[in-house]
Design an enzyme around this catalytic site. Structure first.
Site, PDB file in Angstrom:
ATOM      1  N   GLY A 290       1.713   2.964  -5.818  1.00 11.76           N
ATOM      2  CA  GLY A 290       1.103   2.483  -7.012  1.00 11.76           C
ATOM      3  C   GLY A 290      -0.534   1.972  -6.745  1.00 11.76           C
TER       4      GLY A 290
ATOM      5  CE1 TYR B 136       4.849  -8.421 -12.211  1.00 11.98           C
ATOM      6  CE2 TYR B 136       3.708  -8.945 -14.322  1.00 11.98           C
ATOM      7  CZ  TYR B 136       3.804  -8.229 -13.136  1.00 11.98           C
ATOM      8  OH  TYR B 136       2.689  -7.542 -12.935  1.00 11.98           O
TER       9      TYR B 136
ATOM     10  CB  ALA C 102      -1.049  -0.060   1.271  1.00 13.02           C
TER      11      ALA C 102
HETATM   12  N1  LIG Z   1       0.861  -1.726 -13.051  1.00 10.76           N
HETATM   13  C1  LIG Z   1       0.301  -2.537 -13.867  1.00 10.76           C
HETATM   14  O1  LIG Z   1      -0.087  -2.091 -15.087  1.00 10.76           O
HETATM   15  C2  LIG Z   1      -0.171  -3.977 -13.458  1.00 10.76           C
HETATM   16  C3  LIG Z   1      -0.910  -4.772 -14.276  1.00 10.76           C
HETATM   17  C4  LIG Z   1      -1.378  -6.087 -13.835  1.00 10.76           C
HETATM   18  C5  LIG Z   1      -0.880  -6.440 -12.351  1.00 10.76           C
HETATM   19  N2  LIG Z   1      -0.183  -5.396 -11.651  1.00 10.76           N
HETATM   20  C6  LIG Z   1      -0.144  -5.741 -10.317  1.00 10.76           C
HETATM   21  O2  LIG Z   1      -0.394  -4.877  -9.502  1.00 10.76           O
HETATM   22  C7  LIG Z   1       0.240  -5.023  -8.227  1.00 10.76           C
HETATM   23  C8  LIG Z   1       0.721  -3.586  -7.750  1.00 10.76           C
HETATM   24  O3  LIG Z   1       1.539  -3.028  -8.690  1.00 10.76           O
HETATM   25  P1  LIG Z   1       1.761  -1.628  -9.129  1.00 10.76           P
HETATM   26  O4  LIG Z   1       1.745  -1.503 -10.466  1.00 10.76           O
HETATM   27  O5  LIG Z   1       0.971  -0.682  -8.070  1.00 10.76           O
HETATM   28  O6  LIG Z   1       3.568  -1.651  -8.566  1.00 10.76           O
HETATM   29  P2  LIG Z   1       4.387  -0.478  -7.650  1.00 10.76           P
HETATM   30  O7  LIG Z   1       3.573   0.890  -7.814  1.00 10.76           O
HETATM   31  O8  LIG Z   1       5.781  -0.805  -7.945  1.00 10.76           O
HETATM   32  O9  LIG Z   1       3.877  -1.027  -6.131  1.00 10.76           O
HETATM   33  C9  LIG Z   1       4.149  -2.307  -5.764  1.00 10.76           C
HETATM   34  C10 LIG Z   1       3.819  -2.283  -4.255  1.00 10.76           C
HETATM   35  O10 LIG Z   1       4.650  -3.722  -3.606  1.00 10.76           O
HETATM   36  C11 LIG Z   1       5.405  -3.243  -2.758  1.00 10.76           C
HETATM   37  N3  LIG Z   1       6.664  -4.381  -2.737  1.00 10.76           N
HETATM   38  C12 LIG Z   1       7.608  -4.626  -3.706  1.00 10.76           C
HETATM   39  N4  LIG Z   1       8.244  -5.380  -3.262  1.00 10.76           N
HETATM   40  C13 LIG Z   1       8.344  -5.630  -1.946  1.00 10.76           C
HETATM   41  C14 LIG Z   1       8.654  -6.366  -0.917  1.00 10.76           C
HETATM   42  N5  LIG Z   1       9.679  -7.145  -1.052  1.00 10.76           N
HETATM   43  N6  LIG Z   1       8.174  -6.347   0.323  1.00 10.76           N
HETATM   44  C15 LIG Z   1       7.160  -5.690   0.593  1.00 10.76           C
HETATM   45  N7  LIG Z   1       6.445  -4.996  -0.303  1.00 10.76           N
HETATM   46  C16 LIG Z   1       7.020  -5.186  -1.727  1.00 10.76           C
HETATM   47  C17 LIG Z   1       5.943  -1.913  -3.200  1.00 10.76           C
HETATM   48  O11 LIG Z   1       6.774  -1.377  -2.016  1.00 10.76           O
HETATM   49  P3  LIG Z   1       7.748  -0.096  -2.106  1.00 10.76           P
HETATM   50  O12 LIG Z   1       6.760   1.133  -2.356  1.00 10.76           O
HETATM   51  O13 LIG Z   1       8.555  -0.186  -1.023  1.00 10.76           O
HETATM   52  O14 LIG Z   1       8.293  -0.348  -3.446  1.00 10.76           O
HETATM   53  C18 LIG Z   1       4.858  -1.211  -3.481  1.00 10.76           C
HETATM   54  O15 LIG Z   1       3.821  -0.960  -2.168  1.00 10.76           O
HETATM   55  C19 LIG Z   1       1.486  -5.963  -8.473  1.00 10.76           C
HETATM   56  O16 LIG Z   1       1.107  -7.457  -7.901  1.00 10.76           O
HETATM   57  C20 LIG Z   1       1.457  -5.936  -9.892  1.00 10.76           C
HETATM   58  O17 LIG Z   1       1.857  -7.287 -10.258  1.00 10.76           O
HETATM   59  C21 LIG Z   1       0.092  -4.464 -12.198  1.00 10.76           C
END
Ligand SMILES: NC(=O)c1ccc[n+]([C@@H]2O[C@H](COP(=O)([O-])OP(=O)(O)OC[C@H]3O[C@@H](n4cnc5c(N)ncnc54)[C@H](OP(=O)(O)O)[C@@H]3O)[C@@H](O)[C@H]2O)c1
Length: 271
Positions: free
Chosen positions: A14, A163, A11
């Site tokens: 993103g 991924y 949280a």
């Molecule tokens: N963006 C897209 O178009 C898209 C499409 C399909 C699915 N998704 C999925 O949506 C979900 C959210 O992704 P997002 O796009 O919002 O990405 P994001 O902005 O990079 O957010 C990812 C979140 O996960 C946290 N995180 C990453 N590694 C971690 C770890 N080792 N321990 C604890 N927390 C961790 C991050 O923490 P930090 O803030 O500390 O980095 C951040 O809060 C993901 O599961 C992704 O696969 C995204």
């Protein structure tokens, strides 16, 4: 929303950050999970500026360590008396070189899938006590078949494959847990997986693909529907792309492979 407690992993940025904000404003008690306490504090401050009565809890754990996942679950059992919705959202992408978790597992698999598998198992008793309850696994349309002879991708590592494999693993887990819950007569917990939207404007997308195609709002709306909408109240064991039910890769419908992944995961989290 008033009586509901919702945990959102990832949280701090993103999609998770926006979903948390929306739910807080709607009156839910939101447990903000992240790995960086400072960043979570900023998120909490932002939400409180907009919604001074927001009920927020902060939970810090790096999901690349199973010990920290266990501690996170223990903290939540201690600080929350109910859990109406668990959203496994945290995710990592764009690791050009193969990296390992604290426990020695391929990092995408460990953070995106295995941490959620363990966290869900550990929180299930609390979720059950709070039923009707929902579990939402934020997966992706980008999926790759799991090769059980090389789950940790020791041969031919490729960041996209890593991924995508982790995202398909989430869907196998979703379908398998749904069936296990139903087999033991528990229909009051629903579990679904979702591809929120394609290439939202987040740092994950910037790391992996560069330019975004959609906004975070698009994905947040679809995830919020699975969290809260009466339209999907009894829906479980499904995979969605945005607002529509969709079909995942064939492996997700293969009972043997789902069972195999479950057994492997139980072994892997024992460490
Ligand atoms: N963006 C897209 O178009 C898209 C499409 C399909 C699915 N998704 C999925 O949506 C979900 C959210 O992704 P997002 O796009 O919002 O990405 P994001 O902005 O990079 O957010 C990812 C979140 O996960 C946290 N995180 C990453 N590694 C971690 C770890 N080792 N321990 C604890 N927390 C961790 C991050 O923490 P930090 O803030 O500390 O980095 C951040 O809060 C993901 O599961 C992704 O696969 C995204």
């Amino acid at each position: 929303m008033g009586e509901r407690t919702i945990l959102i992993t990832g949280a701090s940025d993103g999609l998770g950050r926006l979903v948390a904000r929306r739910l807080s404003i709607a009156g839910a008690t939101v447990i903000l999970h992240g790995r960086d306490r400072g960043k979570l504090g900023e998120v909490a401050k932002d939400i409180e500026r907009e919604s001074p009565n927001a009920r927020l809890l902060i939970a810090v754990a790096d999901l690349s360590s199973l010990a920290q996942v266990r501690r996170l679950a223990a903290d939540i059992h201690e600080s929350a008396d109910r859990l109406d919705v668990l959203v496994n959202n945290a995710g990592v992408a764009g690791l050009v070189d193969r990296q390992l978790s604290a426990d020695g597992y391929e990092l995408h698999f460990a953070v995106n899938y295995l941490a959620g598998f363990l966290l869900t198992s550990l929180l299930l008793p609390l979720v059950q006590r709070s039923a009707p309850a929902r579990i939402v696994n934020v997966s992706s349309k980008g999926q790759h078949q799991i090769d059980f002879t090389d789950v940790m991708l020791e041969r031919d590592y490729d960041q996209l494959r890593a991924y995508r494999q982790s995202k398909l693993a989430q869907i196998l887990f979703t379908f398998e847990l749904h069936e296990r819950l139903r087999r033991r007569g528990d229909a009051r917990i629903t579990i679904n997986a979702i591809h929120p939207a394609t290439l939202m404007d987040t740092k994950l997308v910037k790391a992996l693909w560069g330019a975004p195609l959609t906004s975070i709002e698009d994905g947040a709306e679809a995830v919020l529907r699975l969290i809260d909408s009466a339209a999907v109240a009894g829906t479980s064991g499904r995979y969605f792309e945005g607002f529509s039910e969709a079909t995942a890769l064939p492996q997700a419908y293969n009972r043997e492979d789902r069972f195999r992944l479950w057994q492997l995961s139980e072994e892997l989290v024992k460490c």
